[in-house]
Design a protein around this motif. Structure first.
Motif, mmCIF file in Angstrom:
data_model
loop_
_atom_site.group_PDB
_atom_site.id
_atom_site.type_symbol
_atom_site.label_atom_id
_atom_site.label_comp_id
_atom_site.label_asym_id
_atom_site.label_seq_id
_atom_site.Cartn_x
_atom_site.Cartn_y
_atom_site.Cartn_z
ATOM 1 N N GLY A 61 14.816 -11.441 72.864
ATOM 2 C CA GLY A 61 15.521 -12.764 73.573
ATOM 3 C C GLY A 61 15.145 -14.227 73.537
ATOM 4 N N LYS A 62 14.083 -14.193 72.962
ATOM 5 C CA LYS A 62 13.370 -15.735 72.863
ATOM 6 C C LYS A 62 13.499 -16.541 71.531
ATOM 7 C CE LYS A 62 9.379 -15.445 74.740
ATOM 8 N NZ LYS A 62 8.413 -15.388 75.484
ATOM 9 N N PRO A 63 13.964 -17.636 71.644
ATOM 10 C CA PRO A 63 14.277 -18.559 70.531
ATOM 11 C C PRO A 63 12.983 -18.714 69.742
ATOM 12 C CG PRO A 63 15.195 -19.520 72.737
ATOM 13 C CD PRO A 63 14.341 -18.258 73.067
ATOM 14 N N VAL A 64 13.277 -18.820 68.350
ATOM 15 C CA VAL A 64 12.300 -18.737 67.426
ATOM 16 C C VAL A 64 12.832 -19.746 66.284
ATOM 17 C CG1 VAL A 64 10.564 -17.701 65.884
ATOM 18 C CG2 VAL A 64 10.993 -16.492 68.023
ATOM 19 N N VAL A 65 11.963 -20.530 65.747
ATOM 20 C CA VAL A 65 12.179 -21.195 64.736
ATOM 21 C C VAL A 65 11.191 -20.984 63.505
ATOM 22 C CG1 VAL A 65 11.414 -23.377 65.057
ATOM 23 C CG2 VAL A 65 13.011 -23.380 63.186
ATOM 24 N N ILE A 66 11.526 -20.535 62.327
ATOM 25 C CA ILE A 66 10.339 -20.081 61.336
ATOM 26 C C ILE A 66 10.324 -21.178 60.226
ATOM 27 C CG2 ILE A 66 10.803 -17.826 61.793
ATOM 28 C CD1 ILE A 66 12.560 -17.205 59.463
ATOM 29 N N GLY A 67 9.205 -21.444 59.946
ATOM 30 C CA GLY A 67 8.887 -22.037 58.666
ATOM 31 C C GLY A 67 7.714 -21.427 57.722
ATOM 32 N N ALA A 68 7.858 -21.902 56.419
ATOM 33 C CA ALA A 68 6.718 -21.487 55.593
ATOM 34 C C ALA A 68 6.350 -22.659 54.558
ATOM 35 C CB ALA A 68 7.117 -20.319 54.871
ATOM 36 N N THR A 69 5.000 -22.454 54.020
ATOM 37 C CA THR A 69 4.715 -23.457 52.958
ATOM 38 C C THR A 69 4.102 -22.581 51.861
ATOM 39 O OG1 THR A 69 2.671 -23.469 53.942
ATOM 40 C CG2 THR A 69 4.036 -25.138 54.683
ATOM 41 N N GLY A 70 4.127 -23.238 50.661
ATOM 42 C CA GLY A 70 3.609 -22.691 49.456
ATOM 43 C C GLY A 70 3.744 -23.539 48.201
ATOM 44 N N GLY A 71 3.075 -23.230 47.284
ATOM 45 C CA GLY A 71 2.710 -24.029 46.211
ATOM 46 C C GLY A 71 3.906 -24.388 45.293
ATOM 47 N N SER A 72 4.946 -23.488 45.464
ATOM 48 C CA SER A 72 6.171 -23.756 44.587
ATOM 49 C C SER A 72 7.636 -23.085 45.465
ATOM 50 C CB SER A 72 6.276 -22.562 43.249
ATOM 51 O OG SER A 72 7.318 -22.744 42.747
ATOM 52 N N ALA A 73 8.610 -23.878 45.077
ATOM 53 C CA ALA A 73 9.720 -23.656 45.684
ATOM 54 C C ALA A 73 10.442 -22.497 45.380
ATOM 55 C CB ALA A 73 10.824 -24.518 45.266
ATOM 56 N N ARG A 74 10.011 -21.535 44.369
ATOM 57 C CA ARG A 74 10.596 -20.231 44.097
ATOM 58 C C ARG A 74 10.126 -19.141 44.952
ATOM 59 N NH1 ARG A 74 6.741 -17.179 40.726
ATOM 60 N NH2 ARG A 74 4.641 -18.244 40.309
ATOM 61 N N HIS A 75 8.925 -19.486 46.071
ATOM 62 C CA HIS A 75 8.847 -18.574 47.134
ATOM 63 C C HIS A 75 9.405 -18.918 48.496
ATOM 64 C CE1 HIS A 75 5.370 -17.293 44.731
ATOM 65 N NE2 HIS A 75 4.706 -18.183 44.665
ATOM 66 N N SER A 76 10.415 -19.683 48.381
ATOM 67 C CA SER A 76 11.236 -19.948 49.763
ATOM 68 C C SER A 76 11.870 -18.784 50.130
ATOM 69 C CB SER A 76 12.244 -20.997 49.445
ATOM 70 O OG SER A 76 12.988 -20.997 48.372
ATOM 71 N N LEU A 77 12.432 -17.845 49.422
ATOM 72 C CA LEU A 77 13.102 -16.844 49.953
ATOM 73 C C LEU A 77 12.077 -15.665 50.841
ATOM 74 C CD1 LEU A 77 15.335 -15.808 47.050
ATOM 75 C CD2 LEU A 77 15.969 -17.005 48.785
ATOM 76 N N ALA A 78 10.841 -16.101 50.807
ATOM 77 C CA ALA A 78 10.203 -15.015 51.583
ATOM 78 C C ALA A 78 10.540 -15.218 52.978
ATOM 79 C CB ALA A 78 8.555 -15.474 51.356
ATOM 80 N N ASP A 101 17.207 -29.066 65.856
ATOM 81 C CA ASP A 101 18.284 -29.083 66.508
ATOM 82 C C ASP A 101 19.039 -27.775 66.853
ATOM 83 O OD1 ASP A 101 18.245 -31.817 66.473
ATOM 84 O OD2 ASP A 101 19.786 -32.182 65.001
ATOM 85 N N GLU A 102 18.748 -26.826 66.129
ATOM 86 C CA GLU A 102 19.152 -25.456 66.488
ATOM 87 C C GLU A 102 18.452 -24.643 67.532
ATOM 88 O OE1 GLU A 102 21.185 -24.696 61.791
ATOM 89 O OE2 GLU A 102 19.450 -23.794 62.487
ATOM 90 N N PHE A 103 17.056 -25.001 67.100
ATOM 91 C CA PHE A 103 16.111 -24.413 68.241
ATOM 92 C C PHE A 103 16.391 -24.771 69.494
ATOM 93 C CE2 PHE A 103 11.447 -24.303 69.337
ATOM 94 C CZ PHE A 103 11.226 -23.261 69.773
ATOM 95 N N ALA A 104 16.397 -26.401 69.488
ATOM 96 C CA ALA A 104 16.653 -26.880 71.004
ATOM 97 C C ALA A 104 17.831 -26.548 71.515
ATOM 98 C CB ALA A 104 16.545 -28.410 70.778
ATOM 99 N N ALA A 105 18.870 -26.150 70.754
ATOM 100 C CA ALA A 105 20.121 -25.797 71.331
ATOM 101 C C ALA A 105 20.010 -24.239 72.047
ATOM 102 C CB ALA A 105 21.402 -25.608 70.340
#
Length: 200
Positions: A105-122, A167-171
């Motif tokens: 029940g805890k709000p979470v926002v997720i992020g990631a970094t990588g060398g190429s945009a092709r890994h964004s689907l992770a 904004d979504e996380f804050a809401a």
């Protein structure tokens, strides 16, 4: 709106780290939207304790304090580098030693970094399912930052995505009652009552 406590978990391995940079920007964007008190946790500083926890079954004092901060937090910002098309082993290990119900029940926002945009689907095929399994409330927008995003000063899309996710996380934080820290030993059951229950 009362101030909410959030924990910012960064699994970056270097200093400076683009993972930490993204985590900091998400925290700053959230603070512009709603009052928060943010605590940042660099997982690399606790890597040895996390590994020892797997072997011994017990966290060291510093790791226990971090795990307790996550349990008590009103929300979580979680950012990892992407290795082999998924979150890092250190990132996964941290959430493996966290109590299974700690994020329910805890709000979470997720992020990631990588060398190429092709890994964004992770973010969608690895991170989001993990937090869904832990019963967290994950913000609809996730944020991925590739190397070229930093090279261009964040470009035009990354800052907008950070702001939308924040904004979504804050809401979600505002919709959820503030976490009340409870001590299981604060209001113990009297011994006479326990004895009477056993005898009954």
């Amino acid at each position: 709106m009362s101030e909410r406590a959030i924990v910012v978990v960064s699994a970056g391995l270097s200093t400076p780290s683009s993972t930490r940079m993204l985590a900091d920007r998400l925290a700053a964007a959230t603070a512009r939207t709603t009052p928060v008190q943010a605590r940042t946790v660099e997982l690399r500083e606790h890597a040895k304790d996390i590994a020892n926890h797997f072997v011994t079954g017990f966290p060291g004092p510093e790791l226990e304090e971090v795990l307790d901060a996550v349990r008590r937090a009103d929300g979580l910002i979680a950012v990892t580098p992407i290795f082999q098309a998924s979150y890092s082993g250190l990132f996964k290990s941290f959430f493996d030693v966290l109590d299974q119900d700690a994020l329910a029940g805890k709000p979470v926002v997720i992020g990631a970094t990588g060398g190429s945009a092709r890994h964004s689907l992770a973010l969608e095929h690895a991170m989001r399912p993990m937090f869904a399994y832990l019963h967290a409330l994950v913000a609809p927008t996730s944020v991925y930052a590739a190397s070229e995003d930093w090279a261009t000063g964040g470009g035009s899309a990354l800052p907008e995505r950070i702001d939308r996710a924040a904004d979504e996380f804050a809401a979600l934080l505002e919709q959820r009652p503030a976490t009340q820290a409870t001590d299981p030993f604060e209001d113990p059951v009297p011994f006479e009552q326990l004895l009477a229950q056993r005898q009954g």
